[in-house]
Write a protein that holds these residues in place. Structure first.
Motif, mmCIF file in Angstrom:
data_model
loop_
_atom_site.group_PDB
_atom_site.id
_atom_site.type_symbol
_atom_site.label_atom_id
_atom_site.label_comp_id
_atom_site.label_asym_id
_atom_site.label_seq_id
_atom_site.Cartn_x
_atom_site.Cartn_y
_atom_site.Cartn_z
ATOM 1 N N GLN A 103 29.663 8.094 7.047
ATOM 2 C CA GLN A 103 30.579 7.346 6.189
ATOM 3 C C GLN A 103 31.047 8.218 5.029
ATOM 4 O OE1 GLN A 103 27.975 4.148 5.057
ATOM 5 N NE2 GLN A 103 28.692 2.793 6.660
ATOM 6 N N TYR A 104 30.127 8.981 4.465
ATOM 7 C CA TYR A 104 30.485 9.824 3.324
ATOM 8 C C TYR A 104 31.548 10.852 3.707
ATOM 9 C CZ TYR A 104 30.227 13.523 -0.139
ATOM 10 O OH TYR A 104 30.576 14.484 -1.064
ATOM 11 N N ARG A 105 31.357 11.521 4.840
ATOM 12 C CA ARG A 105 32.321 12.545 5.244
ATOM 13 C C ARG A 105 33.687 11.924 5.529
ATOM 14 N NH1 ARG A 105 32.242 17.706 6.379
ATOM 15 N NH2 ARG A 105 29.985 17.846 6.175
ATOM 16 N N LEU A 106 33.695 10.738 6.094
ATOM 17 C CA LEU A 106 34.966 10.075 6.384
ATOM 18 C C LEU A 106 35.693 9.697 5.084
ATOM 19 C CD1 LEU A 106 35.267 7.408 9.220
ATOM 20 C CD2 LEU A 106 36.939 7.696 7.434
ATOM 21 N N LEU A 107 34.953 9.138 4.137
ATOM 22 C CA LEU A 107 35.563 8.751 2.859
ATOM 23 C C LEU A 107 35.971 9.983 2.056
ATOM 24 C CD1 LEU A 107 33.243 5.762 1.884
ATOM 25 C CD2 LEU A 107 35.692 5.646 2.429
ATOM 26 N N LYS A 108 35.227 11.055 2.168
ATOM 27 C CA LYS A 108 35.610 12.278 1.467
ATOM 28 C C LYS A 108 36.894 12.850 2.066
ATOM 29 C CE LYS A 108 33.923 16.654 -0.331
ATOM 30 N NZ LYS A 108 32.757 17.556 -0.537
ATOM 31 N N PHE A 109 37.040 12.747 3.391
ATOM 32 C CA PHE A 109 38.275 13.184 4.043
ATOM 33 C C PHE A 109 39.464 12.409 3.473
ATOM 34 C CE2 PHE A 109 41.549 12.611 7.260
ATOM 35 C CZ PHE A 109 41.787 13.907 7.692
ATOM 36 N N ILE A 110 39.276 11.100 3.299
ATOM 37 C CA ILE A 110 40.346 10.271 2.727
ATOM 38 C C ILE A 110 40.645 10.701 1.294
ATOM 39 C CG2 ILE A 110 40.929 7.924 1.958
ATOM 40 C CD1 ILE A 110 39.311 6.879 4.352
ATOM 41 N N SER A 111 39.610 10.921 0.506
ATOM 42 C CA SER A 111 39.815 11.252 -0.906
ATOM 43 C C SER A 111 40.499 12.603 -1.087
ATOM 44 C CB SER A 111 38.468 11.244 -1.642
ATOM 45 O OG SER A 111 37.627 12.280 -1.184
ATOM 46 N N ILE A 112 40.288 13.521 -0.152
ATOM 47 C CA ILE A 112 40.901 14.849 -0.247
ATOM 48 C C ILE A 112 42.338 14.839 0.271
ATOM 49 C CG2 ILE A 112 40.824 17.206 0.686
ATOM 50 C CD1 ILE A 112 37.776 17.006 0.627
ATOM 51 N N ASN A 113 42.590 14.086 1.344
ATOM 52 C CA ASN A 113 43.891 14.141 2.012
ATOM 53 C C ASN A 113 44.852 13.025 1.621
ATOM 54 O OD1 ASN A 113 43.647 16.382 4.271
ATOM 55 N ND2 ASN A 113 41.687 15.310 4.229
ATOM 56 N N CYS A 114 44.390 12.082 0.811
ATOM 57 C CA CYS A 114 45.262 10.963 0.418
ATOM 58 C C CYS A 114 45.333 10.852 -1.107
ATOM 59 C CB CYS A 114 44.754 9.658 1.026
ATOM 60 S SG CYS A 114 44.653 9.654 2.826
ATOM 61 N N THR A 115 45.536 11.986 -1.771
ATOM 62 C CA THR A 115 45.525 12.017 -3.238
ATOM 63 C C THR A 115 46.561 11.068 -3.842
ATOM 64 O OG1 THR A 115 44.809 14.333 -3.170
ATOM 65 C CG2 THR A 115 45.687 13.511 -5.253
ATOM 66 N N ARG A 116 47.772 11.112 -3.328
ATOM 67 C CA ARG A 116 48.839 10.264 -3.887
ATOM 68 C C ARG A 116 48.534 8.790 -3.670
ATOM 69 N NH1 ARG A 116 53.592 8.144 -1.920
ATOM 70 N NH2 ARG A 116 53.250 9.130 0.098
ATOM 71 N N GLU A 117 48.033 8.438 -2.494
ATOM 72 C CA GLU A 117 47.712 7.038 -2.209
ATOM 73 C C GLU A 117 46.562 6.540 -3.089
ATOM 74 O OE1 GLU A 117 49.943 8.684 1.146
ATOM 75 O OE2 GLU A 117 48.161 9.352 0.058
ATOM 76 N N LEU A 155 35.662 9.972 -7.410
ATOM 77 C CA LEU A 155 34.283 10.403 -7.629
ATOM 78 C C LEU A 155 33.672 10.937 -6.340
ATOM 79 C CD1 LEU A 155 31.845 10.547 -9.576
ATOM 80 C CD2 LEU A 155 31.218 8.275 -8.775
ATOM 81 N N ILE A 156 33.954 10.266 -5.217
ATOM 82 C CA ILE A 156 33.430 10.694 -3.919
ATOM 83 C C ILE A 156 33.939 12.091 -3.578
ATOM 84 C CG2 ILE A 156 33.590 10.244 -1.432
ATOM 85 C CD1 ILE A 156 33.404 7.267 -2.069
ATOM 86 N N LYS A 157 35.155 12.415 -4.014
ATOM 87 C CA LYS A 157 35.716 13.741 -3.752
ATOM 88 C C LYS A 157 34.962 14.822 -4.527
ATOM 89 C CE LYS A 157 39.884 14.601 -5.323
ATOM 90 N NZ LYS A 157 41.366 14.603 -5.368
ATOM 91 N N LYS A 158 34.438 14.463 -5.699
ATOM 92 C CA LYS A 158 33.811 15.451 -6.577
ATOM 93 C C LYS A 158 32.321 15.627 -6.337
ATOM 94 C CE LYS A 158 37.166 14.494 -10.248
ATOM 95 N NZ LYS A 158 37.358 13.912 -11.608
ATOM 96 N N ARG A 159 31.630 14.574 -5.902
ATOM 97 C CA ARG A 159 30.184 14.689 -5.727
ATOM 98 C C ARG A 159 29.704 13.786 -4.599
ATOM 99 N NH1 ARG A 159 26.740 11.930 -10.444
ATOM 100 N NH2 ARG A 159 25.192 12.057 -8.772
ATOM 101 N N ARG A 160 28.524 14.107 -4.089
ATOM 102 C CA ARG A 160 27.960 13.322 -2.988
ATOM 103 C C ARG A 160 27.429 12.005 -3.538
ATOM 104 N NH1 ARG A 160 26.324 14.087 2.240
ATOM 105 N NH2 ARG A 160 26.990 16.271 2.173
ATOM 106 N N VAL A 161 28.038 10.923 -3.124
ATOM 107 C CA VAL A 161 27.663 9.586 -3.582
ATOM 108 C C VAL A 161 27.371 8.718 -2.361
ATOM 109 C CG1 VAL A 161 28.436 7.538 -4.816
ATOM 110 C CG2 VAL A 161 29.128 9.790 -5.620
ATOM 111 N N HIS A 162 26.275 7.978 -2.399
ATOM 112 C CA HIS A 162 25.938 7.084 -1.289
ATOM 113 C C HIS A 162 26.024 5.616 -1.681
ATOM 114 C CE1 HIS A 162 24.806 10.339 1.367
ATOM 115 N NE2 HIS A 162 24.092 10.870 0.395
ATOM 116 N N ARG A 163 25.914 5.372 -2.985
ATOM 117 C CA ARG A 163 26.017 3.994 -3.479
ATOM 118 C C ARG A 163 26.262 4.022 -4.976
ATOM 119 N NH1 ARG A 163 21.345 5.739 -2.592
ATOM 120 N NH2 ARG A 163 21.358 5.138 -0.406
#
Length: 401
Positions: A191-205, A330-338
């Motif tokens: 889940q973390y890697r998927l959400l990080k992918f979103i945070s990196i590739n969907c900056t404008r959104e 925040l997820i883009k900057k550091r590893r967060v699980h909850r």
């Protein structure tokens, strides 16, 4: 050290702005519900056009454990490599055999704590094999995790839907050897890697996701209407229902039981006023086991925290007024699980207490909201087909649609 999640401060303007106040119901066009929804649709459409391969770096490491390996060696392997889960491989059948997670170890600890003394448990763990863990789960009456897997070329959107529907935190990616036809474990999508992918590739959104966590109802919150007290059900005595909590004086094993019974990976530690002072996680229990301190489950949380690794990143907290966009940043900057949601200025103005436990947000909650139970152009029937394929029941929210 606690980390507080807060919305970024706006840049100061060189020219004095208008002193005219907007009406109370005013919403900036850039922060409207319409732009928020449009951003979600754009994120979902992006995931429909990208494969699971796309979420991984050019180079990555994969730890795979043979089911014949004993639990103690497997645990040492996880800790030495800094991971909390790994795919299992049946070498006799050359076949993927599921996942070993921290929760499996928690179940094993509870089983031994309930059925054997320390000496017997320590001796048995030396020879206990990973292939027998599912038998332990059956004896404890906990649900056996489903055998999930996807092809690396499956879209990220499809992989996300499987994670949501099955309540899994990670999804193994399997390919097939063209010569032998045998399965090949390529990687594991979390889940973390998927959400990080979103945070990196969907900056404008992400910048358009300004609505608050409170408004979006992301996470689990302390109920304003808890069930009436029932002496036969201790949970009804919990003032923070339905969130499991503990204090610094709570025995470690009581928290281990919460982990196993509720299938959760962390419990907020609060003081007598409900102020969040720490967080106890499943990986903390594993640290005790690594030290061979099976008997340490009788320690209090306060005593156990003294054995926590010094590189513990701290408890990530936020308020219900923070935005979804800020959370993804925040997820883009550091590893967060909850994130632990606490009462902030807004609640304090209404008689609350700043820092008091209000809720908890997991990556599952965030992913479920971003992807949606029923996505773009999909029907309940399609979701039902996915449920049948994975062998998991439909959630009540989908059935009600």
């Amino acid at each position: 050290m606690n980390t507080t999640l807060a919305a970024p401060s706006p840049k100061a303007s060189k020219r004095r702005g208008s002193t005219r106040k907007p009406p109370p119901s005013y919403i900036s066009p850039s922060q409207s519900q319409e732009t928020h929804d449009a951003a979600l649709h754009a994120i979902r459409n992006l995931l429909k056009g990208r494969t699971s391969y796309d979420a991984f770096p050019v180079s990555f490491r994969l730890i795979v454990l043979d089911t014949k390996l004993n639990v103690k060696k497997a645990l040492q392997c996880l800790l030495l490599n800094g991971v909390v889960s790994a795919p299992l491989w049946n070498s006799e059948k050359s076949k993927f055999a599921g996942m070993l997670t921290v929760l499996d170890i928690i179940h094993l600890i509870q089983y031994y704590y309930d059925t054997a003394n320390y000496e017997a448990a320590a001796a048995d763990v030396e020879t206990f094999r990973l292939e027998s863990i599912r038998d332990i789960e059956k004896s404890l009456g906990v649900a056996t995790p489903p055998m999930l897997a996807e092809h690396p070329n499956s879209t990220l959107y499809k992989a996300a839907r499987v994670l949501i529907q099955t309540h899994a935190r990670r999804l193994p990616l399997l390919d097939y050897d063209t010569e032998t036809g045998h399965e090949v474990i390529v990687s594991v999508l979390t889940q973390y890697r998927l959400l990080k992918f979103i945070s990196i590739n969907c900056t404008r959104e992400i910048q358009q996701l300004h609505l608050s966590l409170r408004k979006l109802k992301i996470g689990t919150y302390v109920s304003s209407n808890p069930p009436p007290p029932n002496p036969e059900n201790p949970e009804t005595q919990n003032p923070y229902y339905p969130i499991a909590t503990a204090t610094l004086d709570t025995p470690v094993f009581d928290v281990v039981h919460m982990f196993s019974e509720r299938a959760i990976s962390a419990v907020p530690i609060i003081d007598q006023d409900g102020i969040v002072v720490n967080l106890y996680e499943t990986v903390d229990v594993i640290t005790l086991v690594r030290l061979g301190a099976y008997q340490s489950l009788d320690l209090t949380i306060s005593e156990a925290l003294n054995q926590r690794s010094p590189d513990f990143p701290g408890v990530v907290i936020c308020t219900a007024g923070d935005s979804l966009g800020t959370l993804l940043e925040l997820i883009k900057k550091r590893r967060v699980h909850r994130l632990v949601v606490v009462e902030g200025d807004e609640e304090e103005k209404k008689g609350g207490k700043k820092g008091r436990l209000l809720g908890i947000i997991t990556l599952s909650d965030v992913l479920r909201y971003v992807i949606g139970e029923v996505g773009i152009g999909e029907s309940v029937e399609e979701i039902a087909a996915l449920s049948a394929a994975t062998g998991t029941p439909l959630s009540p929210d989908i059935i009600a649609c």
